[in-house]
Motif scaffolding. Structure first.
Motif, PDB file in Angstrom:
ATOM      1  N   THR A  95       0.827  -1.203   0.000  1.00 18.70           N
ATOM      2  CA  THR A  95       0.000   0.000   0.000  1.00 18.70           C
ATOM      3  C   THR A  95       0.864   1.257   0.000  1.00 18.70           C
ATOM      4  N   GLU A  96       1.916   1.247   0.856  1.00 20.27           N
ATOM      5  CA  GLU A  96       2.825   2.395   0.903  1.00 20.27           C
ATOM      6  C   GLU A  96       3.525   2.592  -0.439  1.00 20.27           C
ATOM      7  N   LEU A  97       3.916   1.502  -1.059  1.00 15.84           N
ATOM      8  CA  LEU A  97       4.589   1.589  -2.355  1.00 15.84           C
ATOM      9  C   LEU A  97       3.660   2.175  -3.405  1.00 15.84           C
ATOM     10  N   GLN A  98       2.409   1.736  -3.393  1.00 18.01           N
ATOM     11  CA  GLN A  98       1.445   2.285  -4.340  1.00 18.01           C
ATOM     12  C   GLN A  98       1.225   3.777  -4.097  1.00 18.01           C
ATOM     13  N   SER A  99       1.173   4.171  -2.806  1.00 14.31           N
ATOM     14  CA  SER A  99       1.003   5.585  -2.485  1.00 14.31           C
ATOM     15  C   SER A  99       2.185   6.408  -2.973  1.00 14.31           C
ATOM     16  N   ILE A 100       3.404   5.874  -2.748  1.00 13.96           N
ATOM     17  CA  ILE A 100       4.603   6.596  -3.201  1.00 13.96           C
ATOM     18  C   ILE A 100       4.643   6.669  -4.724  1.00 13.96           C
ATOM     19  N   GLU A 101       4.256   5.578  -5.385  1.00 15.89           N
ATOM     20  CA  GLU A 101       4.226   5.609  -6.848  1.00 15.89           C
ATOM     21  C   GLU A 101       3.217   6.628  -7.357  1.00 15.89           C
ATOM     22  N   ALA A 102       2.056   6.721  -6.634  1.00 14.63           N
ATOM     23  CA  ALA A 102       1.065   7.723  -7.034  1.00 14.63           C
ATOM     24  C   ALA A 102       1.626   9.137  -6.869  1.00 14.63           C
ATOM     25  N   LYS A 103       2.318   9.380  -5.732  1.00 15.38           N
ATOM     26  CA  LYS A 103       2.943  10.692  -5.522  1.00 15.38           C
ATOM     27  C   LYS A 103       4.006  10.965  -6.572  1.00 15.38           C
ATOM     28  N   ASP A 104       4.773   9.915  -6.888  1.00 12.68           N
ATOM     29  CA  ASP A 104       5.808  10.063  -7.911  1.00 12.68           C
ATOM     30  C   ASP A 104       5.185  10.437  -9.254  1.00 12.68           C
TER      31      ASP A 104
END
Length: 250
Positions: free
Chosen positions: A89-98
């Protein structure tokens, strides 16, 4: 074990039959001998039954221990899966921010290109305005423009550094994801192996222990037999050299 019990029962039945027909035994010594043999057989049967009960009790305790270990491994696997879902979930959030930052960078680059094109197209007009503003404090205006350009460059550098840090964090998270995924696969294989052995009844007392002392305690016959044994190190099976001689072994 069943054959020995059956033979003992037959001997007891024979002794009882002999005792029920005293007219067939004329000698008192033979009767005493028969009673002594019956007592010895009864004692032997009781000893055999006690040994069988102890063996069954020991096997039951060891199987229960293995089942508890399997449940602990299952709980650990569930905990790791929860952590994996959280990291995903955190990775998906960071990818979305990226992705948002990439879109903002693209928009900034587009606006910068638009400004450059406007500057190039209006260069002559700007030169005329500069010439007209020389007499009215062009130096002050140039300083302000330089300050604004410097701020813009600093903001652009900050954005680039932030983007680089985000990419590095993404790489670390992907590496952690791969390591956790590999660990989960190993745990699933171990759980599957233990479940298969428990269901098929092929799980033996020679299963890997957590230490050389555990192997020696479960199988005292290995005392004095130094060599390579399989033990659990963490959640993995490793082959290690065990000294089964020095200070009692283990």
């Amino acid at each position: 074990m069943q054959c020995v019990l059956f033979a003992g029962l037959l001997c007891m039945i024979g002794v009882v039959g002999v005792q029920s027909h005293p007219e067939m035994n004329s000698d008192n010594k033979s009767e005493l001998s028969s009673l002594t043999s019956s007592s010895k057989i009864s004692n032997s049967l009781r000893d055999l039954l006690n040994q069988e009960s102890l063996i069954r009790f020991s096997m039951t305790q060891k199987i229960q221990g293995l089942v508890m270990d399997a449940l602990d491994n299952k709980n650990n696997s569930l905990t790791l899966k929860k952590k994996l879902r959280y990291i995903t979930t955190e990775l998906q959030s960071i990818e979305a921010k990226d992705q948002v930052m990439k879109e903002e960078n693209a928009q900034l680059k587009q606006e910068l290109n638009t400004v450059k094109e406007a500057i190039n197209s209006d260069k002559n007009l700007i030169m005329q305005q500069i010439q007209s503003l020389i007499k009215t404090g062009i130096s002050v205006l140039a300083e302000k423009m330089e300050d604004e350009n410097s701020k813009f460059r600093q903001e652009l550098m900050i954005l680039n550094e932030t983007n680089q840090r985000v990419q590095e964090e993404n790489s670390k998270l992907r590496l952690q994801f791969q390591m956790i995924n590999g660990s989960l696969q190993q745990h699933d294989l171990q759980l599957l192996n233990i479940s298969t052995q428990l269901s098929s009844g092929t799980l033996s007392l020679n299963s890997p222990h957590g230490s050389c002392m555990g192997i020696l305690q479960s199988d005292p016959d290995v005392k004095g037999k130094d060599g390579v044994y399989s033990i659990y190190v963490g959640y993995h099976i490793r082959k290690v050299y065990c000294d089964m001689t020095t200070d009692g072994g283990g």
